[in-house]
Scaffold this active site. Structure first.
Site, PDB file in Angstrom:
ATOM      1  N   ARG A  93       7.983 -62.291   9.175  1.00 14.05           N
ATOM      2  CA  ARG A  93       7.253 -62.866   8.030  1.00 14.05           C
ATOM      3  C   ARG A  93       7.564 -64.357   7.880  1.00 14.05           C
ATOM      4  O   ARG A  93       6.667 -65.140   7.535  1.00 14.05           O
ATOM      5  CB  ARG A  93       7.613 -62.089   6.764  1.00 14.05           C
ATOM      6  CG  ARG A  93       6.943 -62.623   5.509  1.00 14.05           C
ATOM      7  CD  ARG A  93       7.137 -61.672   4.343  1.00 14.05           C
ATOM      8  NE  ARG A  93       6.766 -62.260   3.067  1.00 14.05           N
ATOM      9  CZ  ARG A  93       7.017 -61.684   1.883  1.00 14.05           C
ATOM     10  NH1 ARG A  93       7.627 -60.501   1.825  1.00 14.05           N
ATOM     11  NH2 ARG A  93       6.656 -62.261   0.769  1.00 14.05           N
ATOM     12  N   ASN A 147       1.287 -53.462   4.500  1.00 14.13           N
ATOM     13  CA  ASN A 147       0.322 -54.563   4.447  1.00 14.13           C
ATOM     14  C   ASN A 147      -0.078 -55.050   5.830  1.00 14.13           C
ATOM     15  O   ASN A 147       0.669 -54.866   6.783  1.00 14.13           O
ATOM     16  CB  ASN A 147       0.961 -55.739   3.681  1.00 14.13           C
ATOM     17  CG  ASN A 147       0.741 -55.612   2.194  1.00 14.13           C
ATOM     18  OD1 ASN A 147      -0.333 -55.242   1.752  1.00 14.13           O
ATOM     19  ND2 ASN A 147       1.778 -55.927   1.413  1.00 14.13           N
ATOM     20  N   CYS A 169      -1.746 -50.440  -3.593  1.00 15.83           N
ATOM     21  CA  CYS A 169      -1.197 -51.748  -3.939  1.00 15.83           C
ATOM     22  C   CYS A 169      -0.734 -51.686  -5.385  1.00 15.83           C
ATOM     23  O   CYS A 169      -1.346 -51.013  -6.214  1.00 15.83           O
ATOM     24  CB  CYS A 169      -2.279 -52.806  -3.780  1.00 15.83           C
ATOM     25  SG  CYS A 169      -1.723 -54.446  -4.246  1.00 15.83           S
ATOM     26  N   HIS A 199      -5.956 -57.119  -2.340  1.00 15.63           N
ATOM     27  CA  HIS A 199      -5.560 -58.504  -2.618  1.00 15.63           C
ATOM     28  C   HIS A 199      -6.787 -59.406  -2.762  1.00 15.63           C
ATOM     29  O   HIS A 199      -6.684 -60.629  -2.606  1.00 15.63           O
ATOM     30  CB  HIS A 199      -4.587 -59.052  -1.558  1.00 15.63           C
ATOM     31  CG  HIS A 199      -3.239 -58.377  -1.623  1.00 15.63           C
ATOM     32  ND1 HIS A 199      -2.164 -58.767  -0.859  1.00 15.63           N
ATOM     33  CD2 HIS A 199      -2.788 -57.323  -2.376  1.00 15.63           C
ATOM     34  CE1 HIS A 199      -1.113 -57.997  -1.137  1.00 15.63           C
ATOM     35  NE2 HIS A 199      -1.471 -57.118  -2.048  1.00 15.63           N
ATOM     36  N   TYR A 252      -3.971 -62.759  -6.184  1.00 14.93           N
ATOM     37  CA  TYR A 252      -4.122 -63.412  -4.882  1.00 14.93           C
ATOM     38  C   TYR A 252      -5.365 -64.292  -4.794  1.00 14.93           C
ATOM     39  O   TYR A 252      -5.480 -65.110  -3.882  1.00 14.93           O
ATOM     40  CB  TYR A 252      -4.136 -62.369  -3.764  1.00 14.93           C
ATOM     41  CG  TYR A 252      -2.760 -61.809  -3.493  1.00 14.93           C
ATOM     42  CD1 TYR A 252      -1.896 -62.428  -2.589  1.00 14.93           C
ATOM     43  CD2 TYR A 252      -2.293 -60.671  -4.146  1.00 14.93           C
ATOM     44  CE1 TYR A 252      -0.633 -61.934  -2.330  1.00 14.93           C
ATOM     45  CE2 TYR A 252      -1.025 -60.166  -3.905  1.00 14.93           C
ATOM     46  CZ  TYR A 252      -0.192 -60.796  -2.996  1.00 14.93           C
ATOM     47  OH  TYR A 252       1.060 -60.317  -2.753  1.00 14.93           O
TER      48      TYR A 252
HETATM   49  P1  NAD Z   1      11.249 -54.313   5.204  1.00 16.15           P
HETATM   50  O1  NAD Z   1      11.323 -55.585   5.944  1.00 16.15           O
HETATM   51  O2  NAD Z   1      12.411 -53.847   4.442  1.00 16.15           O
HETATM   52  O3  NAD Z   1      10.801 -53.168   6.239  1.00 16.15           O
HETATM   53  C1  NAD Z   1      10.865 -51.819   5.878  1.00 16.15           C
HETATM   54  C2  NAD Z   1      11.417 -51.011   7.023  1.00 16.15           C
HETATM   55  O4  NAD Z   1      10.440 -50.850   8.054  1.00 16.15           O
HETATM   56  C3  NAD Z   1      12.641 -51.640   7.703  1.00 16.15           C
HETATM   57  O5  NAD Z   1      13.774 -50.876   7.468  1.00 16.15           O
HETATM   58  C4  NAD Z   1      12.233 -51.702   9.162  1.00 16.15           C
HETATM   59  O6  NAD Z   1      13.295 -51.462  10.053  1.00 16.15           O
HETATM   60  C5  NAD Z   1      11.163 -50.642   9.243  1.00 16.15           C
HETATM   61  N1  NAD Z   1      10.315 -50.689  10.430  1.00 16.15           N
HETATM   62  C6  NAD Z   1       9.904 -51.759  11.135  1.00 16.15           C
HETATM   63  N2  NAD Z   1       9.134 -51.358  12.168  1.00 16.15           N
HETATM   64  C7  NAD Z   1       9.051 -50.011  12.101  1.00 16.15           C
HETATM   65  C8  NAD Z   1       8.413 -49.017  12.891  1.00 16.15           C
HETATM   66  N3  NAD Z   1       7.703 -49.336  13.972  1.00 16.15           N
HETATM   67  N4  NAD Z   1       8.545 -47.726  12.528  1.00 16.15           N
HETATM   68  C9  NAD Z   1       9.290 -47.378  11.442  1.00 16.15           C
HETATM   69  N5  NAD Z   1       9.922 -48.273  10.670  1.00 16.15           N
HETATM   70  C10 NAD Z   1       9.801 -49.568  11.001  1.00 16.15           C
HETATM   71  O7  NAD Z   1       9.935 -54.365   4.320  1.00 16.15           O
HETATM   72  P2  NAD Z   1       9.686 -54.405   2.746  1.00 16.15           P
HETATM   73  O8  NAD Z   1       9.810 -55.783   2.296  1.00 16.15           O
HETATM   74  O9  NAD Z   1      10.436 -53.348   2.087  1.00 16.15           O
HETATM   75  O10 NAD Z   1       8.142 -54.038   2.748  1.00 16.15           O
HETATM   76  C11 NAD Z   1       7.709 -52.887   3.416  1.00 16.15           C
HETATM   77  C12 NAD Z   1       6.230 -52.894   3.648  1.00 16.15           C
HETATM   78  O11 NAD Z   1       5.546 -52.601   2.444  1.00 16.15           O
HETATM   79  C13 NAD Z   1       5.661 -54.217   4.142  1.00 16.15           C
HETATM   80  O12 NAD Z   1       4.636 -53.972   5.079  1.00 16.15           O
HETATM   81  C14 NAD Z   1       5.109 -54.827   2.896  1.00 16.15           C
HETATM   82  O13 NAD Z   1       4.085 -55.748   3.148  1.00 16.15           O
HETATM   83  C15 NAD Z   1       4.607 -53.615   2.184  1.00 16.15           C
HETATM   84  N6  NAD Z   1       4.439 -53.755   0.729  1.00 16.15           N
HETATM   85  C16 NAD Z   1       3.229 -53.408   0.266  1.00 16.15           C
HETATM   86  C17 NAD Z   1       2.949 -53.522  -1.075  1.00 16.15           C
HETATM   87  C18 NAD Z   1       1.568 -53.161  -1.544  1.00 16.15           C
HETATM   88  O14 NAD Z   1       1.173 -53.583  -2.607  1.00 16.15           O
HETATM   89  N7  NAD Z   1       0.806 -52.389  -0.761  1.00 16.15           N
HETATM   90  C19 NAD Z   1       3.960 -53.967  -1.963  1.00 16.15           C
HETATM   91  C20 NAD Z   1       5.219 -54.289  -1.436  1.00 16.15           C
HETATM   92  C21 NAD Z   1       5.441 -54.172  -0.075  1.00 16.15           C
HETATM   93  C1  G6P Z   2       2.795 -57.812  -4.279  1.00 16.91           C
HETATM   94  C2  G6P Z   2       1.779 -57.201  -3.370  1.00 16.91           C
HETATM   95  C3  G6P Z   2       2.387 -56.626  -2.145  1.00 16.91           C
HETATM   96  C4  G6P Z   2       3.279 -57.626  -1.473  1.00 16.91           C
HETATM   97  C5  G6P Z   2       4.360 -58.043  -2.438  1.00 16.91           C
HETATM   98  C6  G6P Z   2       5.223 -59.131  -1.869  1.00 16.91           C
HETATM   99  O1  G6P Z   2       3.337 -56.862  -5.072  1.00 16.91           O
HETATM  100  O2  G6P Z   2       1.003 -56.226  -3.985  1.00 16.91           O
HETATM  101  O3  G6P Z   2       1.364 -56.181  -1.309  1.00 16.91           O
HETATM  102  O4  G6P Z   2       3.849 -57.086  -0.314  1.00 16.91           O
HETATM  103  O5  G6P Z   2       3.837 -58.508  -3.627  1.00 16.91           O
HETATM  104  O6  G6P Z   2       6.421 -59.139  -2.560  1.00 16.91           O
HETATM  105  P1  G6P Z   2       7.710 -59.835  -1.951  1.00 16.91           P
HETATM  106  O7  G6P Z   2       8.756 -59.632  -2.961  1.00 16.91           O
HETATM  107  O8  G6P Z   2       7.976 -59.167  -0.630  1.00 16.91           O
HETATM  108  O9  G6P Z   2       7.321 -61.266  -1.753  1.00 16.91           O
HETATM  109 MN    MN Z   3      -0.342 -55.340  -2.520  1.00 22.18          MN
END
Ligand code: NAD
Ligand code: G6P
Ligand code: MN
Ligand code: MN
Length: 434
Positions: A93, A147, A169, A199, A252
């Site tokens: 990222r 995401n 989301c 978003h 966003y």
């Molecule tokens: P993170 O960096 O902690 O990753 C989560 C885990 O995924 C890690 O432990 C990593 O080792 C694992 N991982 C990586 N590749 C993998 C694979 N091929 N198979 C299984 N596990 C794997 O991430 P985070 O900051 O906790 O965010 C997690 C995800 O959720 C991100 O994609 C983020 O964008 C998403 N997210 C989405 C929303 C939303 O609104 N939809 C909100 C917050 C986060």
């Molecule tokens: C929002 C969005 C997520 C995104 C997150 C990022 O909640 O809905 O899709 O991943 O913010 O938050 P962070 O703390 O990782 O910047």
């Molecule tokens: Mn989101």
């Protein structure tokens, strides 16, 4: 009992999920939870996995949390699979944020060139997960949180041919939590309608007499907390524009409606050695959270998790699962097949829309046609997403460049091509398709 499998279980958000499941245990009787991760996330998985088990042990319910590095072992006979993985972790990222910005363009997790590359890294992994699901848990529901959630969900249906999926989301949840009190109401006194893309959605609000109260909220948004996620810099929208559209944009939309100011803010923060990019800030928060999770006395979700942009996401994830399981027909905002809800997009396009969630999944609620400006944005953004997905699946450089060209946060020309090339090299270990 229900079997839940969470891919990317090592995420610092896992306690959010556990809290949401514990709260809903009576309507969603879980038997076991499997948290899956890979070698790079093993340490995180072990720490947060133990913490997750402590949360259950402190509850009245007897649920076992299994930790696994073997996705196939975990998926066997799953009822619900949730995904929250980040291919390449936060270091990837940082590159998505830094490289475009070094050319003077927005560097953001889900928008612009960074968001496109997050899709390129993620889509191959999700499609191979879906292939495993076809074999090992063909009746399971896939609840995608990874995401860019809209494009990933669209690719699951379009290319993975897997229909039992909903994308989630927390942004709509945040709006519905914060806005009602701005006009002296509670959520159950209002009717929310969302439509657009992940978003990139807008919403309208009515009261129980059917009066449109969107403009009342718009007036109040100016001087109050409107529920914007913690990761988005709060530059106000132009009021004249909001009044004309009579819809509330998502947080966003600032990257598009106030591009210049958002870019300037990113340049200021990212280049300040005491601040850094959002991923660098998040790394700090994550390290603090994992220190807390290591404490063997901690058995509840800590306050500090609210510093992450995804706070309250369990309200979306766990409520969606409980609504499918118990056929609750709850109003939720999900990424799902359009099926005519937004007539300006094709019926098989995945959109983010208000829907009733029950045993048959999402029944999206008709929002109706949009005015010219929003229709133009939406058609551009959806077709940009389709180019990204096609490039993610085929590895076609030309279509990747097309996606860059039509993406409004990337200017066209030599610089765009150089950003594309640089990101392809920076992420080459996670891009087998290119
Ligand atoms: P993170 O960096 O902690 O990753 C989560 C885990 O995924 C890690 O432990 C990593 O080792 C694992 N991982 C990586 N590749 C993998 C694979 N091929 N198979 C299984 N596990 C794997 O991430 P985070 O900051 O906790 O965010 C997690 C995800 O959720 C991100 O994609 C983020 O964008 C998403 N997210 C989405 C929303 C939303 O609104 N939809 C909100 C917050 C986060
Ligand atoms: C929002 C969005 C997520 C995104 C997150 C990022 O909640 O809905 O899709 O991943 O913010 O938050 P962070 O703390 O990782 O910047
Ligand atoms: Mn989101
Ligand atoms: Mn462009």
């Amino acid at each position: 009992g229900v079997k839940i499998v969470t891919i990317g279980g090592g995420s610092s958000y896992t306690p959010e999920l556990m809290e949401g499941f514990i709260k809903r245990y009576e309507e969603l009787p879980i038997r076991e939870i499997w948290l899956v991760d890979i070698d790079d996330g093993k340490e995180k998985l072990e720490t947060v996995g133990k913490m997750a088990q402590r949360m259950w042990d402190a509850s009245p319910y007897d649920v076992k949390v299994h930790l696994s590095m073997d996705r196939r072992e975990a998926l066997k006979d799953a009822d619900f699979v949730t995904t929250q993985f980040r291919v390449g972790l936060l270091n990837a990222r940082i590159k998505d944020e830094r490289i475009p910005l070094s050319y003077g363009m927005a560097g953001q997790e889900t928008n612009g060139a960074g968001g496109i590359f997050k899709a390129f890294r993620t889509i191959p992994v999700i499609l191979s997960t879906v292939e495993d699901m076809k074999e090992l848990c063909p009746n399971a529901w896939l609840i995608n949180f990874t995401n860019p959630a809209g494009m990933v969900t669209d690719a699951i249906i379009r290319y993975g041919k897997w229909e039992k999926v909903l994308g989630l989301c927390n942004v709509p949840v945040g709006a519905m939590m914060a806005e009602p009190e701005l006009i002296g109401k509670t959520l159950d006194e209002l009717i929310y309608s969302f439509a657009g893309l992940n978003h990139f959605h807008w919403h309208r609000v009515k009261d129980l007499q059917g009066n449109d109260v969107t403009s009342e909220i718009i007036d109040k948004m100016y001087s109050n907390d409107s529920g914007i996620p913690a990761n988005i810099h709060d530059i106000p929208f132009f009021i004249e524009q909001l009044k004309q559209m009579n819809m509330i944009p998502c947080g966003y939309h600032r990257y598009y409606y106030r591009s210049e100011e958002m870019l300037k803010h990113m340049l200021d923060e990212y280049n300040d050695p005491n601040v850094g990019t959002r991923a660098q800030q998040v790394k700090q928060t994550e390290a603090e959270l994992f220190e807390l999770y290591k404490n063997p006395d901690l058995d509840y979700k800590p306050e500090q998790l609210a510093q992450r942009g995804g706070a309250h996401y369990s309200d979306a994830a766990c409520e969606t699962i409980a609504s499918i399981y118990a056929n609750k027909n709850t109003h939720m905002v999900v990424s799902t097949k359009n099926n005519g809800a937004v007539p300006d997009l094709a019926p098989d396009d995945v959109v983010e829309v208000s829907a009733y969630i029950g045993a048959a999944g999402a029944r999206s609620i008709a929002f109706g046609s949009l005015q010219s400006a929003e229709r133009g944005w939406l058609q551009l953004m959806k077709n940009m997403e389709l180019c990204v997905e096609e490039a993610a699946v085929t590895g076609d450089y030309g279509v990747a460049l097309q996606a860059f060209t039509i993406n409004p946060l990337i200017s066209s020309g030599e610089k765009a091509k150089r950003i594309l090339d640089e990101l392809l090299i920076a992420h080459k270990n996670y891009l087998p398709q290119f």
